[in-house]
Design an enzyme around this catalytic site. Sequence first.
Site, PDB file in Angstrom:
ATOM      1  N   SER A 271       1.222   3.907   3.081  1.00  0.00           N
ATOM      2  CA  SER A 271       0.497   2.652   2.881  1.00  0.00           C
ATOM      3  C   SER A 271       0.200   2.347   1.423  1.00  0.00           C
ATOM      4  CB  SER A 271      -0.776   2.694   3.715  1.00  0.00           C
ATOM      5  OG  SER A 271      -1.389   1.442   3.702  1.00  0.00           O
ATOM      6  N   HIS A 272      -1.076   2.269   1.083  1.00  0.00           N
ATOM      7  CA  HIS A 272      -1.471   1.851  -0.266  1.00  0.00           C
ATOM      8  C   HIS A 272      -1.385   2.992  -1.287  1.00  0.00           C
ATOM      9  CE1 HIS A 272      -4.764   3.511   1.986  1.00  0.00           C
ATOM     10  NE2 HIS A 272      -5.327   3.857   0.851  1.00  0.00           N
TER      11      HIS A 272
ATOM     12  N   ASP B 266       0.044  -4.708   0.902  1.00  0.00           N
ATOM     13  CA  ASP B 266       0.114  -3.321   0.423  1.00  0.00           C
ATOM     14  C   ASP B 266       1.476  -2.690   0.688  1.00  0.00           C
ATOM     15  OD1 ASP B 266      -0.120  -3.074   3.171  1.00  0.00           O
ATOM     16  OD2 ASP B 266      -1.273  -1.219   3.049  1.00  0.00           O
TER      17      ASP B 266
ATOM     18  N   ASP C  57       2.870  -0.912   3.017  1.00  0.00           N
ATOM     19  CA  ASP C  57       3.536  -1.071   4.314  1.00  0.00           C
ATOM     20  C   ASP C  57       3.260  -2.426   4.963  1.00  0.00           C
ATOM     21  OD1 ASP C  57       0.855  -0.306   4.677  1.00  0.00           O
ATOM     22  OD2 ASP C  57       1.264   0.525   6.654  1.00  0.00           O
TER      23      ASP C  57
ATOM     24  N   ASP D 238       0.509  -4.071   5.905  1.00  0.00           N
ATOM     25  CA  ASP D 238      -0.525  -4.368   6.894  1.00  0.00           C
ATOM     26  C   ASP D 238      -1.826  -4.874   6.264  1.00  0.00           C
ATOM     27  OD1 ASP D 238      -1.192  -1.906   5.877  1.00  0.00           O
ATOM     28  OD2 ASP D 238      -1.358  -0.887   7.821  1.00  0.00           O
ATOM     29  N   ARG D 239      -1.967  -4.714   4.950  1.00  0.00           N
ATOM     30  CA  ARG D 239      -3.201  -5.200   4.313  1.00  0.00           C
ATOM     31  C   ARG D 239      -2.989  -6.568   3.674  1.00  0.00           C
ATOM     32  NH1 ARG D 239      -6.600  -0.357   1.606  1.00  0.00           N
ATOM     33  NH2 ARG D 239      -6.242   1.153   3.259  1.00  0.00           N
TER      34      ARG D 239
ATOM     35  N   GLU E  73     -11.104  -4.956   9.137  1.00  0.00           N
ATOM     36  CA  GLU E  73     -11.789  -3.906   8.391  1.00  0.00           C
ATOM     37  C   GLU E  73     -12.046  -4.403   6.974  1.00  0.00           C
ATOM     38  OE1 GLU E  73     -10.663   0.290   9.501  1.00  0.00           O
ATOM     39  OE2 GLU E  73      -8.691  -0.622   9.346  1.00  0.00           O
TER      40      GLU E  73
ATOM     41  N   LYS F 249      -2.920  -4.031  11.888  1.00  0.00           N
ATOM     42  CA  LYS F 249      -3.355  -5.096  11.001  1.00  0.00           C
ATOM     43  C   LYS F 249      -2.111  -5.711  10.379  1.00  0.00           C
ATOM     44  CE  LYS F 249      -4.709  -1.826   7.321  1.00  0.00           C
ATOM     45  NZ  LYS F 249      -4.856  -0.488   7.893  1.00  0.00           N
TER      46      LYS F 249
HETATM   47  C1  VG1 Z   1      -8.437   3.574   4.743  1.00  0.00           C
HETATM   48  C2  VG1 Z   1      -9.338   2.406   5.096  1.00  0.00           C
HETATM   49  C3  VG1 Z   1      -9.237   2.098   6.581  1.00  0.00           C
HETATM   50  C4  VG1 Z   1      -7.775   1.848   6.946  1.00  0.00           C
HETATM   51  C5  VG1 Z   1      -6.934   3.021   6.528  1.00  0.00           C
HETATM   52  C6  VG1 Z   1      -5.457   2.786   6.755  1.00  0.00           C
HETATM   53  O1  VG1 Z   1      -8.873   4.731   5.416  1.00  0.00           O
HETATM   54  O2  VG1 Z   1     -10.658   2.670   4.739  1.00  0.00           O
HETATM   55  O3  VG1 Z   1     -10.044   1.004   6.883  1.00  0.00           O
HETATM   56  O4  VG1 Z   1      -7.644   1.646   8.324  1.00  0.00           O
HETATM   57  O5  VG1 Z   1      -7.101   3.285   5.124  1.00  0.00           O
HETATM   58  O6  VG1 Z   1      -5.024   1.651   6.091  1.00  0.00           O
HETATM   59  P1  VG1 Z   1      -9.782   5.855   4.716  1.00  0.00           P
HETATM   60  O7  VG1 Z   1      -9.960   6.914   5.760  1.00  0.00           O
HETATM   61  O8  VG1 Z   1      -9.051   6.298   3.503  1.00  0.00           O
HETATM   62  O9  VG1 Z   1     -11.062   5.177   4.352  1.00  0.00           O
HETATM   63  V1  VG1 Z   1      -3.464   1.592   5.524  1.00  0.00           V
HETATM   64  O10 VG1 Z   1      -3.187   0.100   4.975  1.00  0.00           O
HETATM   65  O11 VG1 Z   1      -3.451   2.930   4.631  1.00  0.00           O
HETATM   66  O12 VG1 Z   1      -2.454   1.966   6.893  1.00  0.00           O
HETATM   67 CO    CO Z   2      -1.246  -0.213   4.842  1.00  0.00          CO
END
Ligand code: VG1
Ligand code: CO
Length: 544
Positions: free
Chosen positions: A113-114, A278, A280, A282-283, A364, A377
């Site tokens: 992801s990010h 982001d 992948d 989804d954000r 979120e 998302k």
């Molecule tokens: C983070 C965010 C959470 C989100 C998750 C995955 O998790 O806070 O809200 O669902 O990333 O998003 P954490 O445990 O680091 O707070 V993504 O876009 O990485 O799939």
């Molecule tokens: Co993501």
Amino acid sequence: MQIEIIATQPYNDQNPGTSGLRKKVKVFQQPGYLENFVQAIFDSLEDFTGKTLVLGGDGRYFNRVAIQTIIKIAAANGFGELIIGQGGLLSTPAASNLIRKYEAFGGLILSASHNPGGPDEDFGIKYNVGNGGPAPEKYSDAFFQRSLVIDSYKTTNIQDVDLDSIGSQQIEELKITIIDPVADYAELMQSIFDFNLLKQSISSGYITLLFDAMSAITGPYAKRILVDILGASPESVINAEPLEDFGGHHPDPNLAHAHELAERMFSADAPTFGAASDGDGDRNMITGSNIFVTPSDSLAIMAANAHLIPAYTKGISGVARSMPTSQAVDRVAAMYNIPCYETPTGWKFFGNLLDAGKITICGEESFGTGSDHVREKDGLWAILFWLNLIAIKRQSVTDIVHEHWQKFGRDIYCRHDYEAIESPIANSIVEHLREQLILLPGQSFGENVVSYADEFSYEDPIDGSISKNQGMRVGFENGSRIVFRLSGTGTVGATLRIYIERFEADVTKHDQDAQEALSELIILAEQLCEVKKRTGRTEPNVTT
Ligand code: VG1
Ligand code: CO
């Protein structure tokens, strides 16, 4: 097909976090590491022989290698068909859509992801179930338990598959279909939003836009949908080429990391609308000319206006937000008299509510919003939602936000992240907080009187499963909140997230800067958790 059984040693660290297993690429490159985890997933699933698996990732370093490995393990384990995005690419929401549309058994999404990508950065893998959503905790727990004792995995000696040519091929019992990663997703978006109106608004110049794909997966999606279909100029999509290392940046859509977009949106000749997604896809980050919309406000505004969007004209059944997300959407739900659910952090907790029709829209604070159209998302969906809203209301982003605050009040909000804290220090912070919880209720800090202090625990209203220790909440009588939790997606040390919010009903105070408006609570948060004192840091790594 000749199946080989390869002996392997278990690893003890394959416990999926908030959203799948995320580790450094070097960790995934250890002998059998990826293979073990994939086999542990398949060992934990039942009755998939001959069924379909969707496979794709965000294109980061190691994506193609991992896909070839997974194809062989999936073939040896008896899947009947693999649907793979061309080039091994699929955004997370597009993968979710494909699982649903083609009634696949499930899917494997390769992404961190990010988190940054590259040989020394992060990789990740996540299993999604047949509803298209991330595997609920009972699955991820089973994957981890299996990974601890696994002693072999199955693979085959088939040749590497050409991931770049669209079409189907049969390799003995296995069908492999390489598909256009964008087409089905674009069709889904077209069925949700008023594309004709969007085309007019863009061609007439009423909407000018800038989208930052952050050198990640959404480039091809944005080019097809925003430029080719909706007619935006090619320059309106920047960093559109997916790169294995995201150009050396964090593909994290916030004002700190999407700085090119931020600079343009806060300049004299800013476009009317700016957005980013982001790694992948989804954000989403939403901005307008000289305004940034917090994700919590964005969720509330979307819920309040959903009936204006073609797919939601009948209204929404309910809403949900993760616990640390601000209470702005709760106010919308209260006014519309629809239910509002509070879930732990992570999209996997929304799946049951969406499947049961209890909610239509959820989100979120971490730049994630979505609806029942998929079970993830969805960044571009949120962006198209905002564009559709601007086009229908004929209002600027600023006016939409201010009007919302006038009607519902403003939940002033911020999040401070302290990244890569050494684990023993992070644990001491958590322990210290935990010890205080019982003593806090009734205590006054200036005008803030603590009404509750606890560790959030969630009972799923559909299947009754219970998830404990989902973050510490300190709530005040005036509705303000401070929440502390450790990240479950990082790969180095521990990341402490501090979420702070305060409600402001007074319209004349709605334009305040969030950090200033929350300064008392920010000081109080440090007093409670001592992150600066215990780490020697002077400020958070990221403020959103
Ligand atoms: C983070 C965010 C959470 C989100 C998750 C995955 O998790 O806070 O809200 O669902 O990333 O998003 P954490 O445990 O680091 O707070 V993504 O876009 O990485 O799939
Ligand atoms: Co993501």
